[in-house]
Design a protein around this motif. Structure first.
Motif, short mmCIF file in Angstrom:
data_model
loop_
_atom_site.label_atom_id
_atom_site.label_comp_id
_atom_site.label_asym_id
_atom_site.label_seq_id
_atom_site.Cartn_x
_atom_site.Cartn_y
_atom_site.Cartn_z
N GLU A 59 0.82 -1.21 0.00
CA GLU A 59 0.00 0.00 0.00
C GLU A 59 0.86 1.26 0.00
O GLU A 59 0.49 2.27 -0.61
N TRP A 60 1.98 1.21 0.68
CA TRP A 60 2.89 2.35 0.69
C TRP A 60 3.45 2.59 -0.71
O TRP A 60 3.52 3.73 -1.19
N HIS A 74 2.94 5.90 -3.05
CA HIS A 74 4.04 6.62 -3.68
C HIS A 74 3.83 6.72 -5.18
O HIS A 74 4.10 7.76 -5.79
N ARG A 107 10.36 -2.52 2.75
CA ARG A 107 9.83 -1.17 2.87
C ARG A 107 8.76 -1.10 3.95
O ARG A 107 8.63 -0.10 4.64
N ALA A 158 8.91 1.38 7.35
CA ALA A 158 7.90 2.41 7.60
C ALA A 158 6.95 2.04 8.72
O ALA A 158 6.41 2.92 9.38
N TYR A 183 -2.65 4.57 6.89
CA TYR A 183 -1.33 5.07 7.28
C TYR A 183 -0.42 5.17 6.06
O TYR A 183 0.35 6.13 5.91
N ALA A 184 -0.50 4.18 5.18
CA ALA A 184 0.31 4.23 3.96
C ALA A 184 -0.12 5.39 3.07
O ALA A 184 0.73 6.10 2.50
N ASP A 185 -1.42 5.61 2.94
CA ASP A 185 -1.90 6.76 2.15
C ASP A 185 -1.44 8.07 2.77
O ASP A 185 -1.07 9.01 2.05
N LEU A 238 1.26 8.58 4.61
CA LEU A 238 2.69 8.75 4.34
C LEU A 238 2.92 9.11 2.87
O LEU A 238 3.82 9.92 2.57
N GLY A 239 2.14 8.52 1.97
CA GLY A 239 2.30 8.84 0.56
C GLY A 239 1.97 10.28 0.26
O GLY A 239 2.69 10.96 -0.50
#
Length: 294
Positions: free
Chosen positions: A41-42, A46, A67, A71, A193-195, A197-198
């Motif tokens: 998802e991260w 990205h 990764r 993260a 959380y991945a969204d 961070l992206g």
């Protein structure tokens, strides 16, 4: 005969590992799945921030795992610390709860905490209006955390204090549903959380572009690189293997045997990501440490 029984018991124990070992294996497997899912998802977040499809990156499961670990480490430490704190509190809370009488105040507190499965998400939703970014991560986690708090308080009230053992079928059903809800809560929180961070990475990337290594590309044929602020220079050396040189590029990533480059003029609105294969003999890359380009 006693020895035979002892040996049979030992063999039975060897065939069936302890519950602690089984729980540890299940927990590690679930953690690995969660980390790989988060890494995927991260990478997807990205790619969307760069205006790419996720398949362009071509990340393998090992890349996603690496990764995801990098993260997800802060969140994993937070969850692990909360679990250890819960275990430490449980050893001290059980005897006190067993000795405590049926006081009105404790009964009211128990009733409130028993509704944590609903109250905690509502509280996060209300507070999240002031901080929508963290709330996107905390809201999914609050469903799982609230459910665990509710079940734990009910366990202390009915099993520890009153000694009422629930039927086996009910215990199995509640455990299975709890695992489902908590797992979905973690997956949902990891995705958000991945969204998050992206999006943050996309907002900060133009300001941090100068920190990325500069790349000079030499090519035997013209590549027609049209990214903003990329300079193309034709080399006149007849004996040279490479006839074109491109500067003004920055290293972004390396995945699946391909280099991902961006230009010095990259912006989210009109930025271009260049993908060059690493095993192409007609292309050579030079990585420059400082701002001087040959």
């Amino acid at each position: 005969m006693a020895r035979a029984n002892h040996g049979g018991a030992a063999g039975e124990q060897r065939r069936h590992p302890p519950r602690e070992v089984t729980a540890a294996l299940v927990g590690l497997t679930a953690l690995g799945v969660l980390v790989v899912y988060f890494g995927r998802e991260w990478a997807r977040a990205h790619a969307r921030a760069l205006g790419l499809h996720e398949n362009v990156l071509g990340l393998s499961a090992a890349d996603q795992l690496a990764r995801g670990v990098a993260a997800l480490a802060p969140l994993a430490l937070l969850v692990g610390g909360a679990g250890l704190g819960w275990a430490w509190l449980d050893r001290r809370l059980r005897p006190w709860w067993r000795r405590t009488g049926h006081s009105p105040v404790l009964s009211q507190v128990t009733s409130v905490l028993a509704g944590s499965w609903l109250l905690l998400p509502m509280l996060v939703w209300v507070v999240g209006r002031a901080a929508p970014g963290p709330a996107r991560v905390l809201l999914p986690l609050s469903f799982g955390a609230g459910l665990l708090v509710s079940l734990y308080v009910l366990h202390l009230e009915h099993v520890v204090r009153r000694g009422r053992a629930e039927p086996r079928w009910r215990h199995t059903l509640v455990t299975a549903l709890t695992v489902v809800v908590v797992s979905l809560s973690l997956l949902w929180g990891a995705k958000n959380y991945a969204d998050l961070l992206g999006r943050r990475w996309a907002d900060e990337f133009p300001a941090r572009l100068a920190d990325h290594a500069q790349v000079v590309v030499y090519s035997a044929e013209r590549l027609h690189l049209t990214a903003p602020r990329v300079d193309e220079e034709r080399l006149d050396a007849e004996e040279s293997r490479y006839r074109y040189r491109y500067s003004g590029l920055r290293f972004l990533d390396y995945a699946a045997g391909r280099y991902l480059l961006v230009s010095d003029g990259w912006m989210p609105q009109f930025g271009v990501v260049l993908v060059l294969p690493a095993n192409d003999p007609s292309v050579r890359l030079e990585f420059v440490r400082d701002s001087r380009v040959p």
